[in-house]
Design an enzyme around this catalytic site. Structure first.
Site, PDB file in Angstrom:
ATOM      1  N   ASP A 268      -1.183  -6.039  -0.115  1.00 19.36           N
ATOM      2  CA  ASP A 268      -1.486  -5.397   1.166  1.00 19.36           C
ATOM      3  C   ASP A 268      -2.975  -5.152   1.319  1.00 19.36           C
ATOM      4  O   ASP A 268      -3.635  -4.697   0.375  1.00 19.36           O
ATOM      5  CB  ASP A 268      -0.787  -4.027   1.231  1.00 19.36           C
ATOM      6  CG  ASP A 268       0.449  -4.034   2.109  1.00 19.36           C
ATOM      7  OD1 ASP A 268       0.575  -4.930   2.969  1.00 19.36           O
ATOM      8  OD2 ASP A 268       1.300  -3.146   1.914  1.00 19.36           O
TER       9      ASP A 268
ATOM     10  N   GLU B  30       9.477  -4.290  10.324  1.00 22.35           N
ATOM     11  CA  GLU B  30       9.901  -3.006   9.733  1.00 22.35           C
ATOM     12  C   GLU B  30      10.384  -2.022  10.791  1.00 22.35           C
ATOM     13  O   GLU B  30       9.748  -1.856  11.846  1.00 22.35           O
ATOM     14  CB  GLU B  30       8.729  -2.374   8.962  1.00 22.35           C
ATOM     15  CG  GLU B  30       9.099  -0.988   8.415  1.00 22.35           C
ATOM     16  CD  GLU B  30       8.144  -0.433   7.369  1.00 22.35           C
ATOM     17  OE1 GLU B  30       7.156  -1.107   7.027  1.00 22.35           O
ATOM     18  OE2 GLU B  30       8.413   0.691   6.896  1.00 22.35           O
TER      19      GLU B  30
ATOM     20  N   ASP C 246       0.832  -1.204   0.000  1.00 23.09           N
ATOM     21  CA  ASP C 246       0.000   0.000   0.000  1.00 23.09           C
ATOM     22  C   ASP C 246       0.873   1.264   0.000  1.00 23.09           C
ATOM     23  O   ASP C 246       0.371   2.378  -0.087  1.00 23.09           O
ATOM     24  CB  ASP C 246      -1.009   0.004   1.159  1.00 23.09           C
ATOM     25  CG  ASP C 246      -0.339  -0.040   2.527  1.00 23.09           C
ATOM     26  OD1 ASP C 246       0.896  -0.199   2.600  1.00 23.09           O
ATOM     27  OD2 ASP C 246      -1.072   0.074   3.534  1.00 23.09           O
ATOM     28  N   SER C 247       2.194   1.061   0.026  1.00 24.86           N
ATOM     29  CA  SER C 247       3.112   2.183  -0.204  1.00 24.86           C
ATOM     30  C   SER C 247       2.855   2.805  -1.573  1.00 24.86           C
ATOM     31  O   SER C 247       3.311   3.916  -1.848  1.00 24.86           O
ATOM     32  CB  SER C 247       4.569   1.709  -0.110  1.00 24.86           C
ATOM     33  OG  SER C 247       4.775   0.570  -0.918  1.00 24.86           O
TER      34      SER C 247
HETATM   35  O1  KIV Z   1       3.547  -1.075   1.638  1.00 21.64           O
HETATM   36  C1  KIV Z   1       4.686  -1.560   1.518  1.00 21.64           C
HETATM   37  O2  KIV Z   1       5.379  -1.358   0.522  1.00 21.64           O
HETATM   38  C2  KIV Z   1       5.184  -2.371   2.617  1.00 21.64           C
HETATM   39  C3  KIV Z   1       6.617  -2.752   2.582  1.00 21.64           C
HETATM   40  C4  KIV Z   1       7.455  -1.579   2.823  1.00 21.64           C
HETATM   41  C5  KIV Z   1       6.919  -3.873   3.499  1.00 21.64           C
HETATM   42  O3  KIV Z   1       4.461  -2.685   3.499  1.00 21.64           O
END
Ligand code: KIV
Length: 289
Positions: free
Chosen positions: A106, A205, A67-68
């Protein structure tokens, strides 16, 4: 919306898909850690688009549709506004662009926290719409019941402890976690609870390194570090960060390329050539026979 999982290479600019191999499976990945030891570390990167997935797939065991993408693709201030629809569409693209890695997606903020039932409906939607094989959700012990509910109904789950970006409004920022003894104990306890509930992997993380090592030793499932430790069972980074797309990145990011520089330079050269009318040249124009 109907979803096809194969990339139609005859109508795509993308390279033809190589001879399809059998896609890795969650049990095969999970099996890499036995008696607390992981022979081959798990390689994971984020992917949001089909072309990106094609380029990363052969090198990765897991592609995470993180979700990044809220910040990286959509320019949002955090992951909080990301929706199920956004995640499903990007995950479908990543599945279409890959044939080897396990694709995990995610669960966005607000799509799973209310109840295990809400989480199941959201996770089922994501997997049906995209063809992804697993979901990831944030939170520790409080999410254990939900993880067990999903796993018991056929949905592989990756947990996420330590710095959990969806909780930015509670945490007050993106600083490393686990500096106090109480916080450290909580993180290890959270990881244990998720693993006991059936998560096959846990993203760890932004924690001080000894905590990442303690978590890895404490759980039988895989730990995947980001800002954690090389002693985790695998590693993940946001692809755009490691490609050097952004000037500002967390200190745990290693830049493996200067993609922003390459793009800026190419765009500048294109602009010069348009302005001085040297583009398009003979090679890029159709001439009468
Ligand atoms: O949303 C994302 O990209 C993540 C990673 C940084 C683990 O959760």
């Amino acid at each position: 919306m109907s979803t096809t999982f194969q990339l139609d290479t005859s109508t795509s600019r993308a390279n033809p898909t190589p001879q399809p191999m059998r896609r890795l499976t969650v049990p095969a990945l999970r099996g890499r850690k036995a008696d607390g030891v992981t022979g081959e570390p798990v390689v994971m990167l984020t992917a949001y688009t089909a072309r990106q997935a094609q380029l990363l797939d052969a090198h990765c065991d897991l592609l995470l549709v993180g979700d990044s993408l809220g910040q990286v693709i959509y320019g949002l201030p955090s992951t909080v506004p990301v929706t199920l629809r956004m995640m499903a569409d990007h995950a479908a693209a990543v599945v279409r662009g890959s044939y080897h890695a396990v694709v995990a997606v995610d669960m966005p903020f607000g799509s799973y926290e209310a109840s295990p039932q809400q989480a199941f409906e959201s996770a089922a939607f994501l997997l049906k719409e995209s063809g992804a094989a697993a979901v990831k959700l944030e939170g520790g012990e409080a999410m254990a019941e939900t993880v067990a509910f999903l796993v018991g109904r056929g949905i592989p789950v990756i947990g996420h402890v330590g710095l959990t970006p969806q909780a930015v409004n509670v945490l007050g920022g993106y600083g490393a976690r686990g500096r106090s003894e109480a916080e450290a104990e909580k993180i290890v306890g959270d990881a244990r609870a998720l693993c006991d509930a059936g998560a096959f992997a846990i993203v760890v993380e932004g924690v001080v390194e000894p905590i990442a090592v303690a978590v890895t030793e404490a759980v039988s499932c895989l730990t995947i570090g980001i800002g954690a430790s090389a002693r985790c069972d695998g590693q993940v980074l946001v692809t755009e960060d490691m490609l050097g797309m952004f000037e500002r990145v967390p200190r745990f990011v290693k830049r493996y390329a200067d993609t922003a520089g390459v793009i800026s330079e190419a765009a500048a050269q294109y602009a010069r050539e348009v302005r001085d009318r040297s583009f398009p040249g003979v090679d890029q124009t159709y001439q009468p026979k």
